[in-house]
Write a protein that holds these residues in place. Structure first.
Motif, PDB file in Angstrom:
ATOM      1  N   LYS A 105       0.682  -1.160  -0.071  1.00 47.40           N
ATOM      2  CA  LYS A 105      -0.118   0.024  -0.170  1.00 47.40           C
ATOM      3  C   LYS A 105       0.949   1.078  -0.053  1.00 47.40           C
ATOM      4  CE  LYS A 105      -4.480  -0.568   1.517  1.00 47.40           C
ATOM      5  NZ  LYS A 105      -5.631  -0.047   2.367  1.00 47.40           N
ATOM      6  N   ILE A 106       0.759   2.181  -0.969  1.00 50.24           N
ATOM      7  CA  ILE A 106       1.606   3.220  -1.035  1.00 50.24           C
ATOM      8  C   ILE A 106       0.525   4.360  -1.335  1.00 50.24           C
ATOM      9  CG2 ILE A 106       3.273   4.605  -2.367  1.00 50.24           C
ATOM     10  CD1 ILE A 106       4.270   1.677  -3.489  1.00 50.24           C
ATOM     11  N   LEU A 107       0.513   5.221  -0.350  1.00 43.85           N
ATOM     12  CA  LEU A 107      -0.352   6.566  -0.271  1.00 43.85           C
ATOM     13  C   LEU A 107      -1.824   5.996  -0.295  1.00 43.85           C
ATOM     14  CD1 LEU A 107       1.438   8.936  -2.617  1.00 43.85           C
ATOM     15  CD2 LEU A 107       1.577   9.034  -0.213  1.00 43.85           C
ATOM     16  N   GLY A 108      -2.061   4.859   0.356  1.00 45.45           N
ATOM     17  CA  GLY A 108      -3.277   4.451   0.573  1.00 45.45           C
ATOM     18  C   GLY A 108      -3.818   3.474  -0.500  1.00 45.45           C
ATOM     19  N   TYR A 109      -3.000   3.506  -1.572  1.00 44.26           N
ATOM     20  CA  TYR A 109      -3.345   2.835  -2.792  1.00 44.26           C
ATOM     21  C   TYR A 109      -2.889   1.346  -2.881  1.00 44.26           C
ATOM     22  CZ  TYR A 109      -4.552   7.340  -4.604  1.00 44.26           C
ATOM     23  OH  TYR A 109      -5.418   8.591  -4.582  1.00 44.26           O
ATOM     24  N   LYS A 110      -3.426   0.431  -3.219  1.00 40.81           N
ATOM     25  CA  LYS A 110      -2.895  -0.840  -3.430  1.00 40.81           C
ATOM     26  C   LYS A 110      -1.998  -1.159  -4.644  1.00 40.81           C
ATOM     27  CE  LYS A 110      -4.586  -5.706  -4.354  1.00 40.81           C
ATOM     28  NZ  LYS A 110      -5.461  -6.586  -4.729  1.00 40.81           N
ATOM     29  N   CYS A 111      -0.762  -1.205  -4.439  1.00 39.68           N
ATOM     30  CA  CYS A 111       0.029  -1.459  -5.545  1.00 39.68           C
ATOM     31  C   CYS A 111       0.551  -2.635  -5.634  1.00 39.68           C
ATOM     32  CB  CYS A 111       1.328  -0.266  -5.419  1.00 39.68           C
ATOM     33  SG  CYS A 111       0.606   1.217  -5.259  1.00 39.68           S
ATOM     34  N   GLU A 112       1.032  -3.368  -6.907  1.00 37.17           N
ATOM     35  CA  GLU A 112       1.533  -4.447  -7.225  1.00 37.17           C
ATOM     36  C   GLU A 112       2.546  -4.463  -8.328  1.00 37.17           C
ATOM     37  OE1 GLU A 112      -1.414  -7.475  -8.473  1.00 37.17           O
ATOM     38  OE2 GLU A 112      -2.612  -7.331  -6.671  1.00 37.17           O
ATOM     39  N   THR A 113       3.611  -5.044  -8.285  1.00 38.40           N
ATOM     40  CA  THR A 113       4.810  -5.001  -9.057  1.00 38.40           C
ATOM     41  C   THR A 113       5.456  -6.502  -9.034  1.00 38.40           C
ATOM     42  OG1 THR A 113       6.367  -3.857  -9.844  1.00 38.40           O
ATOM     43  CG2 THR A 113       6.664  -3.993  -7.631  1.00 38.40           C
ATOM     44  N   SER A 114       6.457  -6.736  -9.793  1.00 42.89           N
ATOM     45  CA  SER A 114       7.356  -7.746 -10.021  1.00 42.89           C
ATOM     46  C   SER A 114       8.621  -7.294 -10.322  1.00 42.89           C
ATOM     47  CB  SER A 114       6.714  -8.929 -10.704  1.00 42.89           C
ATOM     48  OG  SER A 114       7.012  -8.620 -12.122  1.00 42.89           O
ATOM     49  N   PHE A 115       9.685  -8.163 -10.399  1.00 44.25           N
ATOM     50  CA  PHE A 115      11.022  -7.839 -10.634  1.00 44.25           C
ATOM     51  C   PHE A 115      11.463  -8.519 -12.022  1.00 44.25           C
ATOM     52  CE2 PHE A 115      11.222  -7.572  -6.133  1.00 44.25           C
ATOM     53  CZ  PHE A 115      11.375  -6.233  -6.198  1.00 44.25           C
ATOM     54  N   VAL A 116      10.571  -9.029 -13.063  1.00 44.55           N
ATOM     55  CA  VAL A 116      10.929  -9.560 -14.157  1.00 44.55           C
ATOM     56  C   VAL A 116      11.711  -8.584 -15.074  1.00 44.55           C
ATOM     57  CG1 VAL A 116       8.786 -11.123 -14.178  1.00 44.55           C
ATOM     58  CG2 VAL A 116       8.643  -8.941 -15.167  1.00 44.55           C
ATOM     59  N   LYS A 117      11.298  -7.299 -15.269  1.00 44.23           N
ATOM     60  CA  LYS A 117      12.175  -6.544 -16.134  1.00 44.23           C
ATOM     61  C   LYS A 117      13.623  -6.382 -15.765  1.00 44.23           C
ATOM     62  CE  LYS A 117       8.412  -3.873 -18.305  1.00 44.23           C
ATOM     63  NZ  LYS A 117       8.449  -4.581 -19.615  1.00 44.23           N
ATOM     64  N   GLY A 118      13.732  -6.180 -14.581  1.00 45.82           N
ATOM     65  CA  GLY A 118      15.253  -6.208 -13.755  1.00 45.82           C
ATOM     66  C   GLY A 118      15.945  -7.141 -13.958  1.00 45.82           C
ATOM     67  N   LEU A 119      15.341  -8.488 -13.538  1.00 47.00           N
ATOM     68  CA  LEU A 119      16.063  -9.729 -13.961  1.00 47.00           C
ATOM     69  C   LEU A 119      16.381 -10.030 -15.366  1.00 47.00           C
ATOM     70  CD1 LEU A 119      17.129 -12.421 -12.681  1.00 47.00           C
ATOM     71  CD2 LEU A 119      14.818 -13.355 -12.848  1.00 47.00           C
ATOM     72  N   GLU A 120      15.322  -9.784 -16.368  1.00 46.87           N
ATOM     73  CA  GLU A 120      15.441 -10.021 -17.575  1.00 46.87           C
ATOM     74  C   GLU A 120      16.902  -9.078 -18.126  1.00 46.87           C
ATOM     75  OE1 GLU A 120      13.549  -9.366 -22.010  1.00 46.87           O
ATOM     76  OE2 GLU A 120      13.245  -8.154 -20.282  1.00 46.87           O
ATOM     77  N   TYR A 121      16.865  -7.981 -17.533  1.00 50.24           N
ATOM     78  CA  TYR A 121      17.796  -7.008 -18.263  1.00 50.24           C
ATOM     79  C   TYR A 121      19.131  -7.371 -17.683  1.00 50.24           C
ATOM     80  CZ  TYR A 121      20.999  -3.088 -18.274  1.00 50.24           C
ATOM     81  OH  TYR A 121      22.055  -2.071 -18.158  1.00 50.24           O
ATOM     82  N   ASN A 122      19.390  -7.900 -16.343  1.00 49.04           N
ATOM     83  CA  ASN A 122      20.492  -8.436 -15.759  1.00 49.04           C
ATOM     84  C   ASN A 122      21.069  -9.930 -16.429  1.00 49.04           C
ATOM     85  OD1 ASN A 122      21.456  -6.279 -13.680  1.00 49.04           O
ATOM     86  ND2 ASN A 122      19.414  -6.687 -13.009  1.00 49.04           N
ATOM     87  N   LEU A 123      20.056 -10.674 -16.804  1.00 50.02           N
ATOM     88  CA  LEU A 123      20.298 -11.863 -17.514  1.00 50.02           C
ATOM     89  C   LEU A 123      20.965 -11.543 -18.796  1.00 50.02           C
ATOM     90  CD1 LEU A 123      17.726 -14.211 -16.316  1.00 50.02           C
ATOM     91  CD2 LEU A 123      20.011 -14.290 -15.513  1.00 50.02           C
ATOM     92  N   LEU A 124      20.392 -10.680 -19.343  1.00 54.76           N
ATOM     93  CA  LEU A 124      20.731 -10.243 -20.893  1.00 54.76           C
ATOM     94  C   LEU A 124      22.126  -9.536 -20.802  1.00 54.76           C
ATOM     95  CD1 LEU A 124      17.566  -8.958 -22.531  1.00 54.76           C
ATOM     96  CD2 LEU A 124      19.095 -10.961 -23.398  1.00 54.76           C
ATOM     97  N   LYS A 125      22.310  -8.976 -19.730  1.00 49.31           N
ATOM     98  CA  LYS A 125      23.735  -8.067 -19.680  1.00 49.31           C
ATOM     99  C   LYS A 125      24.817  -9.176 -19.353  1.00 49.31           C
ATOM    100  CE  LYS A 125      25.730  -4.055 -17.277  1.00 49.31           C
ATOM    101  NZ  LYS A 125      27.187  -4.523 -17.542  1.00 49.31           N
ATOM    102  N   GLU A 126      24.470  -9.967 -18.451  1.00 50.25           N
ATOM    103  CA  GLU A 126      25.353 -11.040 -18.095  1.00 50.25           C
ATOM    104  C   GLU A 126      25.865 -12.008 -19.407  1.00 50.25           C
ATOM    105  OE1 GLU A 126      25.557 -14.487 -14.795  1.00 50.25           O
ATOM    106  OE2 GLU A 126      23.781 -14.555 -15.918  1.00 50.25           O
ATOM    107  N   TYR A 127      24.722 -12.156 -20.180  1.00 46.44           N
ATOM    108  CA  TYR A 127      25.195 -13.229 -21.317  1.00 46.44           C
ATOM    109  C   TYR A 127      25.854 -12.093 -22.345  1.00 46.44           C
ATOM    110  CZ  TYR A 127      24.278 -16.095 -25.262  1.00 46.44           C
ATOM    111  OH  TYR A 127      24.213 -16.833 -26.459  1.00 46.44           O
ATOM    112  N   LYS A 128      25.595 -11.075 -22.651  1.00 46.42           N
ATOM    113  CA  LYS A 128      26.307 -10.140 -23.713  1.00 46.42           C
ATOM    114  C   LYS A 128      27.582  -9.789 -22.976  1.00 46.42           C
ATOM    115  CE  LYS A 128      26.147  -6.075 -26.231  1.00 46.42           C
ATOM    116  NZ  LYS A 128      25.800  -4.680 -26.428  1.00 46.42           N
ATOM    117  N   ASP A 129      27.957  -9.599 -21.806  1.00 46.24           N
ATOM    118  CA  ASP A 129      29.157  -9.381 -21.187  1.00 46.24           C
ATOM    119  C   ASP A 129      30.231 -10.504 -21.658  1.00 46.24           C
ATOM    120  OD1 ASP A 129      28.435  -7.021 -20.495  1.00 46.24           O
ATOM    121  OD2 ASP A 129      28.291  -7.259 -18.218  1.00 46.24           O
TER     122      ASP A 129
END
Length: 142
Positions: A105-129
């Motif tokens: 709950k942020i500012l009284g609003y129910k908020c939902e998220t996941s870390f898929v974009k961040g993990l995808e980015y890091n896995l791609l970066k690791e692969y490219k590196d």
């Protein structure tokens, strides 16, 4: 970095995408093993060939939507490229790592998220590196 590298990190077989004359877009998605309790979850996924070579790293907010609808039915540059590869080159194995949905709950609003974009980015970066390029069916790192 191949399928074994990712399965040791927790990715599990979800589906196999094969050519098919049954559908307009020309591919079938078979679910020989479904480790996911609910398909309506966010996940990071990899696509590999039969030998285990990594072909793509991707993310989705909803597995059902991405594979049953997206790759199978929706026309866009990414989906078309994947389907063309399946129709003309080889079957692709789908491995997934489901991600939790974080609820706050942020500012009284129910908020939902996941870390898929961040993990995808890091896995791609690791692969490219490590390899100097992204996997063959990825275009770039977002």
């Amino acid at each position: 970095m191949d399928r074994e590298y990712y399965t040791t990190k927790g990715f599990e077989l979800y589906a196999i995408m094969t050519p098919s004359d049954k559908y307009t877009q020309g591919i079938e998605i078979m679910y020989p093993s479904n480790p996911i309790k609910s398909d309506d979850v966010p996940a990071v996924y990899i696509l590999t060939n039969r030998e285990g070579k990594l072909m793509k790293i991707g993310e989705t907010q909803n597995l059902t939507s991405r594979f049953y609808k997206g790759y199978k039915c929706v026309t866009n540059t990414t989906n078309d490229r994947i389907r063309e590869h399946i129709r003309t080159v080889e079957d692709l194995w789908v491995y997934v790592l489901p991600m939790p949905i974080i609820k706050e709950k942020i500012l009284g609003y129910k908020c939902e998220t996941s870390f898929v974009k961040g993990l995808e980015y890091n896995l791609l970066k690791e692969y490219k590196d490590k390899n100097g390029v992204v996997p063959p069916l990825n275009i770039f790192i977002k």
